[in-house]
Design a protein around this motif. Structure first.
Motif, PDB file in Angstrom:
ATOM      1  N   GLY A 239      76.216  83.582   6.317  1.00 50.56           N
ATOM      2  CA  GLY A 239      75.953  83.434   4.893  1.00 50.56           C
ATOM      3  C   GLY A 239      76.220  82.058   4.325  1.00 50.56           C
ATOM      4  O   GLY A 239      76.039  81.842   3.124  1.00 50.56           O
ATOM      5  N   ASP A 240      76.638  81.113   5.160  1.00 49.10           N
ATOM      6  CA  ASP A 240      76.953  79.761   4.676  1.00 49.10           C
ATOM      7  C   ASP A 240      75.880  78.776   5.136  1.00 49.10           C
ATOM      8  O   ASP A 240      75.869  78.354   6.298  1.00 49.10           O
ATOM      9  CB  ASP A 240      78.318  79.328   5.206  1.00 49.10           C
ATOM     10  CG  ASP A 240      78.773  77.991   4.621  1.00 49.10           C
ATOM     11  OD1 ASP A 240      77.959  77.341   3.937  1.00 49.10           O
ATOM     12  OD2 ASP A 240      79.936  77.612   4.843  1.00 49.10           O
ATOM     13  N   PRO A 241      74.977  78.369   4.252  1.00 47.93           N
ATOM     14  CA  PRO A 241      73.896  77.460   4.652  1.00 47.93           C
ATOM     15  C   PRO A 241      74.355  76.036   4.917  1.00 47.93           C
ATOM     16  O   PRO A 241      73.558  75.205   5.373  1.00 47.93           O
ATOM     17  CB  PRO A 241      72.947  77.512   3.444  1.00 47.93           C
ATOM     18  CG  PRO A 241      73.836  77.818   2.287  1.00 47.93           C
ATOM     19  CD  PRO A 241      74.896  78.737   2.826  1.00 47.93           C
ATOM     20  N   LEU A 242      75.616  75.747   4.654  1.00 48.86           N
ATOM     21  CA  LEU A 242      76.113  74.386   4.874  1.00 48.86           C
ATOM     22  C   LEU A 242      76.439  74.096   6.331  1.00 48.86           C
ATOM     23  O   LEU A 242      76.630  72.937   6.707  1.00 48.86           O
ATOM     24  CB  LEU A 242      77.361  74.138   4.021  1.00 48.86           C
ATOM     25  CG  LEU A 242      77.219  74.343   2.509  1.00 48.86           C
ATOM     26  CD1 LEU A 242      78.525  74.011   1.822  1.00 48.86           C
ATOM     27  CD2 LEU A 242      76.081  73.509   1.943  1.00 48.86           C
ATOM     28  N   VAL A 243      76.506  75.143   7.174  1.00 46.62           N
ATOM     29  CA  VAL A 243      76.890  74.943   8.575  1.00 46.62           C
ATOM     30  C   VAL A 243      75.941  73.989   9.280  1.00 46.62           C
ATOM     31  O   VAL A 243      76.352  73.198  10.132  1.00 46.62           O
ATOM     32  CB  VAL A 243      76.949  76.300   9.310  1.00 46.62           C
ATOM     33  CG1 VAL A 243      77.211  76.093  10.804  1.00 46.62           C
ATOM     34  CG2 VAL A 243      78.040  77.185   8.707  1.00 46.62           C
ATOM     35  N   SER A 244      74.654  74.029   8.928  1.00 45.02           N
ATOM     36  CA  SER A 244      73.690  73.138   9.582  1.00 45.02           C
ATOM     37  C   SER A 244      74.059  71.668   9.399  1.00 45.02           C
ATOM     38  O   SER A 244      73.666  70.810  10.199  1.00 45.02           O
ATOM     39  CB  SER A 244      72.277  73.382   9.037  1.00 45.02           C
ATOM     40  OG  SER A 244      72.193  73.076   7.648  1.00 45.02           O
ATOM     41  N   MET A 245      74.847  71.360   8.364  1.00 45.61           N
ATOM     42  CA  MET A 245      75.254  69.976   8.126  1.00 45.61           C
ATOM     43  C   MET A 245      76.231  69.463   9.182  1.00 45.61           C
ATOM     44  O   MET A 245      76.579  68.278   9.178  1.00 45.61           O
ATOM     45  CB  MET A 245      75.879  69.856   6.734  1.00 45.61           C
ATOM     46  CG  MET A 245      74.872  69.982   5.600  1.00 45.61           C
ATOM     47  SD  MET A 245      73.748  68.567   5.507  1.00 45.61           S
ATOM     48  CE  MET A 245      74.858  67.311   4.876  1.00 45.61           C
ATOM     49  N   ALA A 246      76.677  70.321  10.090  1.00 47.84           N
ATOM     50  CA  ALA A 246      77.530  69.859  11.188  1.00 47.84           C
ATOM     51  C   ALA A 246      76.821  68.783  11.997  1.00 47.84           C
ATOM     52  O   ALA A 246      77.472  67.905  12.593  1.00 47.84           O
ATOM     53  CB  ALA A 246      77.910  71.032  12.085  1.00 47.84           C
TER      54      ALA A 246
ATOM     55  N   ALA B  54      83.346  71.042   2.748  1.00 48.42           N
ATOM     56  CA  ALA B  54      83.350  72.505   2.706  1.00 48.42           C
ATOM     57  C   ALA B  54      83.281  73.133   4.098  1.00 48.42           C
ATOM     58  O   ALA B  54      83.627  74.303   4.264  1.00 48.42           O
ATOM     59  CB  ALA B  54      82.184  72.998   1.849  1.00 48.42           C
ATOM     60  N   ILE B  55      82.816  72.370   5.106  1.00 47.23           N
ATOM     61  CA  ILE B  55      82.714  72.938   6.459  1.00 47.23           C
ATOM     62  C   ILE B  55      83.644  72.244   7.443  1.00 47.23           C
ATOM     63  O   ILE B  55      83.537  72.447   8.652  1.00 47.23           O
ATOM     64  CB  ILE B  55      81.264  72.873   6.996  1.00 47.23           C
ATOM     65  CG1 ILE B  55      80.776  71.420   7.109  1.00 47.23           C
ATOM     66  CG2 ILE B  55      80.329  73.691   6.125  1.00 47.23           C
ATOM     67  CD1 ILE B  55      79.447  71.277   7.828  1.00 47.23           C
ATOM     68  N   SER B  56      84.575  71.453   6.931  1.00 47.17           N
ATOM     69  CA  SER B  56      85.461  70.672   7.814  1.00 47.17           C
ATOM     70  C   SER B  56      86.370  71.555   8.660  1.00 47.17           C
ATOM     71  O   SER B  56      86.915  71.095   9.664  1.00 47.17           O
ATOM     72  CB  SER B  56      86.304  69.702   6.985  1.00 47.17           C
ATOM     73  OG  SER B  56      87.137  70.412   6.075  1.00 47.17           O
ATOM     74  N   ASP B  57      86.533  72.818   8.268  1.00 45.61           N
ATOM     75  CA  ASP B  57      87.422  73.706   9.017  1.00 45.61           C
ATOM     76  C   ASP B  57      86.702  74.465  10.130  1.00 45.61           C
ATOM     77  O   ASP B  57      87.320  75.266  10.837  1.00 45.61           O
ATOM     78  CB  ASP B  57      88.066  74.723   8.063  1.00 45.61           C
ATOM     79  CG  ASP B  57      87.032  75.592   7.352  1.00 45.61           C
ATOM     80  OD1 ASP B  57      85.877  75.137   7.196  1.00 45.61           O
ATOM     81  OD2 ASP B  57      87.376  76.724   6.967  1.00 45.61           O
ATOM     82  N   LEU B  58      85.405  74.224  10.318  1.00 47.52           N
ATOM     83  CA  LEU B  58      84.671  74.925  11.372  1.00 47.52           C
ATOM     84  C   LEU B  58      85.196  74.545  12.754  1.00 47.52           C
ATOM     85  O   LEU B  58      85.482  73.379  13.017  1.00 47.52           O
ATOM     86  CB  LEU B  58      83.177  74.584  11.308  1.00 47.52           C
ATOM     87  CG  LEU B  58      82.347  75.225  10.191  1.00 47.52           C
ATOM     88  CD1 LEU B  58      80.929  74.672  10.227  1.00 47.52           C
ATOM     89  CD2 LEU B  58      82.324  76.742  10.335  1.00 47.52           C
ATOM     90  N   ARG B  59      85.319  75.548  13.630  1.00 45.55           N
ATOM     91  CA  ARG B  59      85.727  75.306  15.008  1.00 45.55           C
ATOM     92  C   ARG B  59      84.779  76.065  15.924  1.00 45.55           C
ATOM     93  O   ARG B  59      84.409  77.213  15.639  1.00 45.55           O
ATOM     94  CB  ARG B  59      87.161  75.786  15.249  1.00 45.55           C
ATOM     95  CG  ARG B  59      88.206  75.029  14.436  1.00 45.55           C
ATOM     96  CD  ARG B  59      88.282  73.562  14.856  1.00 45.55           C
ATOM     97  NE  ARG B  59      89.278  72.836  14.092  1.00 45.55           N
ATOM     98  CZ  ARG B  59      89.040  72.191  12.955  1.00 45.55           C
ATOM     99  NH1 ARG B  59      87.808  72.180  12.451  1.00 45.55           N
ATOM    100  NH2 ARG B  59      90.013  71.556  12.320  1.00 45.55           N
TER     101      ARG B  59
END
Length: 300
Positions: free
Chosen positions: A183-190, A164-169
């Motif tokens: 608003g996306d709590p999954l970012v910390s999983m980076a 779900a966060i693979s597109d983060l840059r």
């Protein structure tokens, strides 16, 4: 912990559970309790192991066992009701998500039933959630069992979250790299997917990193000198103070699979106490030393 103590707790559960939850059945030999819930003609039940509440009781004085057992039993019933409701929103297994939080978060905020956790080093832990409607609900060990999410063929909540966060840059802000999605709590999983989202962590000295919010990860090169770490410390402190999704106010040195906390002063602005190993060191080779001696001799 002794077998006798274990048995004493299980026997207390067998004695008291039918009083608090009429109709429930405790199997002392199997160390399980069957609880039921439902409305009208729709009645459901589940068999749950009592190991969690036994371990919890054995860490407390005997006088507190009864209240702990009662709270746990009622929480198990509530978990069953949640599990029933969650099925209404589609495949629960595909809606699992994992969130990286500061270590101890679950222990500080959990209820009578333990969260489903995945260990992650000395400073963080990964808590599993289920997306239900527009909410993220913490998945407990009991509900995971009720929903059959512990089976080997069930999708991994970690992999679902990383997808779900693979597109983060990263964006650049004041010389600091920022991964952010409000608003996306999954970012910390980076931090978990550092090979793909933080590849710099495996290069050279690695990175200094901050996770002030669940929705934000900030970092800079670990060996960039003093100014970038100080900037990073200030940005992390400011972001953490104003966050509704706080994660950690600290800095960490991440190099490959190793993570070490980096102290930060409480001044205004804060200052990162960069480890000595990351500070520029004067390079004094034997050849330079030899030339300096020869120059001294010629001057004399």
């Amino acid at each position: 912990m002794t077998d006798t103590s274990d048995s004493t707790v299980v026997e207390m559960i067998a004695e008291l559970a039918p009083i608090w939850l009429p109709g429930c059945v405790v199997d002392v030999a199997q160390r399980t309790v069957e609880v039921g819930w439902g409305r009208g003609a729709l009645q459901m039940s589940a068999v749950v192991g009592v190991g969690e509440i036994v371990d919890r009781c054995l860490q407390l004085p005997t006088a507190r066992w009864a209240e702990q057992i009662e709270a746990w039993l009622h929480a198990v019933v509530a978990e069953g009701e949640l599990a029933t409701e969650e099925h209404r929103f589609g495949d629960v297994a595909e809606r699992q998500r994992a969130v990286l939080v500061q270590r101890g978060w679950s222990a500080r905020t959990a209820g009578p039933v333990a969260d489903a956790l995945i260990p992650f080093g000395d400073h963080f832990e990964v808590v599993v959630f289920v997306g239900t409607g527009d909410q993220f609900r913490r998945l407990t060990v009991v509900r995971r069992s009720m929903l059959g999410l512990g089976d080997p063929d069930v999708p991994s909540p970690v992999q679902l979250s990383l997808a779900a966060i693979s597109d983060l840059r990263p964006e650049q802000q004041n010389g600091i790299s920022v991964l952010r999605r409000d608003g996306d709590p999954l970012v910390s999983m980076a931090v978990v997917d550092r090979d793909n989202l933080l590849p710099e962590a495996s290069l050279g000295a690695g990175v200094l990193i901050g996770v002030p919010r669940l929705s934000e990860v900030l970092y800079c090169a670990a060996d960039a000198g003093q100014e970038p770490p100080d900037t990073l410390a200030g940005m992390v402190a400011e972001s953490y103070r104003s966050a509704t999704d706080q994660c950690s106010p600290d800095l960490y040195w991440l190099q490959g699979d190793q993570m070490v906390q980096v102290p930060v002063t409480l001044g205004t602005p804060p200052t990162a106490l960069v480890p000595a190993a990351l500070k520029p060191q004067p390079r004094r080779t034997w050849l330079r030393h030899l030339f300096s001696r020869q120059s001294g001799d010629l001057g004399g």
